[in-house]
Design a protein around this motif. Structure first.
Motif, short mmCIF file in Angstrom:
data_model
loop_
_atom_site.label_atom_id
_atom_site.label_comp_id
_atom_site.label_asym_id
_atom_site.label_seq_id
_atom_site.Cartn_x
_atom_site.Cartn_y
_atom_site.Cartn_z
N PHE A 45 2.31 8.10 -4.91
CA PHE A 45 2.43 8.53 -6.31
C PHE A 45 3.87 8.48 -6.80
O PHE A 45 4.12 8.67 -8.00
CB PHE A 45 1.87 9.96 -6.48
N ALA A 46 4.83 8.24 -5.93
CA ALA A 46 6.23 8.19 -6.38
C ALA A 46 7.05 7.43 -5.36
O ALA A 46 6.74 7.39 -4.17
CB ALA A 46 6.79 9.60 -6.56
N ALA A 47 8.11 6.81 -5.85
CA ALA A 47 9.10 6.15 -5.00
C ALA A 47 10.47 6.40 -5.60
O ALA A 47 10.66 6.31 -6.82
CB ALA A 47 8.82 4.65 -4.90
N LEU A 48 11.44 6.73 -4.74
CA LEU A 48 12.79 6.96 -5.22
C LEU A 48 13.44 5.63 -5.58
O LEU A 48 13.15 4.60 -4.98
CB LEU A 48 13.61 7.69 -4.16
N ASP A 49 14.33 5.66 -6.55
CA ASP A 49 15.00 4.45 -7.01
C ASP A 49 15.94 3.95 -5.92
O ASP A 49 16.91 4.63 -5.56
CB ASP A 49 15.78 4.75 -8.29
N ALA A 50 15.67 2.77 -5.40
CA ALA A 50 16.47 2.22 -4.30
C ALA A 50 17.93 2.05 -4.70
O ALA A 50 18.83 2.18 -3.86
CB ALA A 50 15.88 0.88 -3.85
N GLU A 51 18.19 1.75 -5.96
CA GLU A 51 19.57 1.55 -6.43
C GLU A 51 20.43 2.79 -6.23
O GLU A 51 21.64 2.70 -6.07
CB GLU A 51 19.57 1.16 -7.91
N ASN A 59 20.65 -2.05 4.49
CA ASN A 59 19.18 -2.12 4.52
C ASN A 59 18.75 -3.17 3.50
O ASN A 59 18.63 -2.88 2.31
CB ASN A 59 18.58 -0.76 4.16
N ARG A 60 18.55 -4.37 3.97
CA ARG A 60 18.31 -5.49 3.05
C ARG A 60 16.86 -5.51 2.56
O ARG A 60 15.94 -5.16 3.30
CB ARG A 60 18.64 -6.81 3.74
N PRO A 61 16.66 -5.92 1.31
CA PRO A 61 15.29 -6.11 0.82
C PRO A 61 14.65 -7.29 1.53
O PRO A 61 15.33 -8.13 2.13
CB PRO A 61 15.50 -6.41 -0.67
N VAL A 69 3.13 -16.30 -5.13
CA VAL A 69 4.21 -15.75 -5.95
C VAL A 69 5.19 -14.99 -5.05
O VAL A 69 4.78 -14.13 -4.27
CB VAL A 69 3.66 -14.80 -7.04
N ARG A 70 6.48 -15.32 -5.16
CA ARG A 70 7.49 -14.64 -4.35
C ARG A 70 7.75 -13.25 -4.91
O ARG A 70 7.96 -13.08 -6.11
CB ARG A 70 8.79 -15.44 -4.32
N LYS A 71 7.75 -12.26 -4.02
CA LYS A 71 8.02 -10.88 -4.43
C LYS A 71 9.05 -10.27 -3.48
O LYS A 71 9.23 -10.74 -2.35
CB LYS A 71 6.75 -10.05 -4.43
N ILE A 72 9.71 -9.22 -3.96
CA ILE A 72 10.73 -8.54 -3.17
C ILE A 72 10.32 -7.09 -2.97
O ILE A 72 9.92 -6.41 -3.91
CB ILE A 72 12.11 -8.60 -3.87
N THR A 73 10.41 -6.64 -1.72
CA THR A 73 10.22 -5.22 -1.41
C THR A 73 11.59 -4.61 -1.12
O THR A 73 12.31 -5.07 -0.23
CB THR A 73 9.31 -5.05 -0.17
N TRP A 74 11.93 -3.58 -1.88
CA TRP A 74 13.24 -2.94 -1.75
C TRP A 74 13.15 -1.75 -0.79
O TRP A 74 12.15 -1.05 -0.75
CB TRP A 74 13.73 -2.47 -3.12
N LEU A 94 3.20 13.33 2.03
CA LEU A 94 3.87 12.54 3.06
C LEU A 94 5.07 11.82 2.46
O LEU A 94 4.96 11.14 1.43
CB LEU A 94 2.90 11.53 3.66
N VAL A 95 6.21 11.97 3.12
CA VAL A 95 7.45 11.34 2.69
C VAL A 95 7.89 10.40 3.80
O VAL A 95 8.14 10.83 4.93
CB VAL A 95 8.56 12.38 2.43
N ARG A 96 7.95 9.11 3.50
CA ARG A 96 8.35 8.13 4.51
C ARG A 96 9.30 7.14 3.89
O ARG A 96 9.04 6.58 2.83
CB ARG A 96 7.13 7.41 5.09
N GLY A 97 10.43 6.94 4.55
CA GLY A 97 11.41 6.01 4.04
C GLY A 97 12.48 5.70 5.06
O GLY A 97 12.28 5.87 6.26
N ILE A 98 13.62 5.26 4.57
CA ILE A 98 14.76 4.92 5.40
C ILE A 98 15.86 5.91 5.11
O ILE A 98 16.05 6.34 3.97
CB ILE A 98 15.23 3.49 5.09
#
Length: 307
Positions: A45-51, A59-61, A69-74, A94-98
């Motif tokens: 339901f939410a994702a923090l702004d990678a910028e 941590n490269r995209p 279609v080419r897409k990028i995962t940040w 649940l909170v999962r990230g880097i």
């Protein structure tokens, strides 16, 4: 900005978080949260702004193809919600990230903003570290908190650690300053077999989490994966006499250290945990939860999570 229009009113919510990187030896902690998300079909339901929080040279995209279609995962941190059914249902956020590269205080404050808006009653942060522990013994799990009352009620250690810390330690202290009950669960991963995955450590974290929040966690293939992992490491150790000798030294040290704990009371406690997992957990009236945290005021918490 926090937008929670798509999230229903939650029942007794607990936030469970894990972050890849320095706090995640063998990927044990992040894999545990991924397992919960997969088994209970979590809805992001939410994702923090990678910028805001990540250095993309660290941590490269990643680029991938979707129907040509080419897409990028940040790299980012995502939040999902799952409902645990049964006689007494409850929700997990649940909170999962880097682990973020920068602006850790703002990162923690943003997560705590979600916790406040969702009415989270407890934050549990999972971590894994490298240790002098043999792969042949049960994975040591330590539960720590900065709250002495919470430590007493939930049979946890009051943290006394001093030294370098990661986002797990910073987030726990941010929770403490904001008045949100928080616990960290750490798995010790053998340093001589640190490469991921480590399903045995992941399984141990989930078992301890199950005891802590009184829910029945579907384990799927994890127990079999953990057994296969140990057999594989046994075979590798047997092929190297120095490693085998070192493992034996760790086993002797571990067994000697734990000998005083092999009391009737300790054995009974472990047997009760086994029965709870087998029979589906304690009755609702036996469930113990920390009190609801007070609503945070308008004070600036930006500097409150400084170590």
């Amino acid at each position: 900005m926090i937008e929670l229009e798509g999230v229903p009113e939650l029942i007794d919510p607990v936030m469970v978080a894990a972050f890849e990187g320095w706090n995640d030896a063998g990927d044990a902690a992040s894999t545990a949260v991924a397992h919960l998300d997969r088994e209970w079909k979590g809805e992001v339901f939410a994702a923090l702004d990678a910028e805001d929080y990540y250095d993309f040279q660290v941590n490269r995209p990643t680029v991938w193809m979707d129907a040509g279609v080419r897409k990028i995962t940040w790299p980012t941190t995502r939040l999902s919600v799952v409902r645990v059914g049964g006689d007494k249902p409850r929700d997990l956020v649940l909170v999962r990230g880097i682990e973020p590269s920068m602006r850790w205080r703002s990162f923690c404050n943003e997560l705590l903003g979600f916790a406040h808006e969702l009415g989270v009653e407890l934050v549990v942060i999972l971590g894994a570290l490298l240790g002098d522990t043999p792969h042949t013994r049960p994975v040591p799990i330590s539960g720590t908190t900065s709250d002495p009352d919470l430590a007493r009620r939930m049979d946890l250690e009051e943290t006394k650690y001093e030294g370098p810390t990661g986002i797990v330690g910073v987030l726990q202290e941010a929770c403490t300053h904001a008045g949100v009950p928080a616990v960290s669960l750490w798995a010790a991963v053998p340093h001589y077999v640190s490469q991921p995955p480590n399903p045995k450590a992941t399984l141990a974290l989930l078992n301890r989490l199950e005891d802590l929040i009184d829910v029945r966690i579907p384990l799927g293939e994890l127990p079999e994966d953990a057994r296969a992992w140990q057999v594989g490491v046994d075979q590798l150790a047997a092929e190297d006499s120095e490693v085998a000798e070192y493992v034996q030294t760790l086993e002797e040290a571990r067994d000697t250290a734990e000998l005083p704990e092999a009391s009737g009371e300790a054995i009974a406690r472990e047997f009760e945990r086994y029965l709870r997992r087998r029979d589906g957990g304690p009755s609702p009236e036996d469930r113990t939860r920390p009190p609801m945290p007070p609503k945070p005021g308008n004070k600036d918490d930006e500097d409150s999570s400084d170590d």
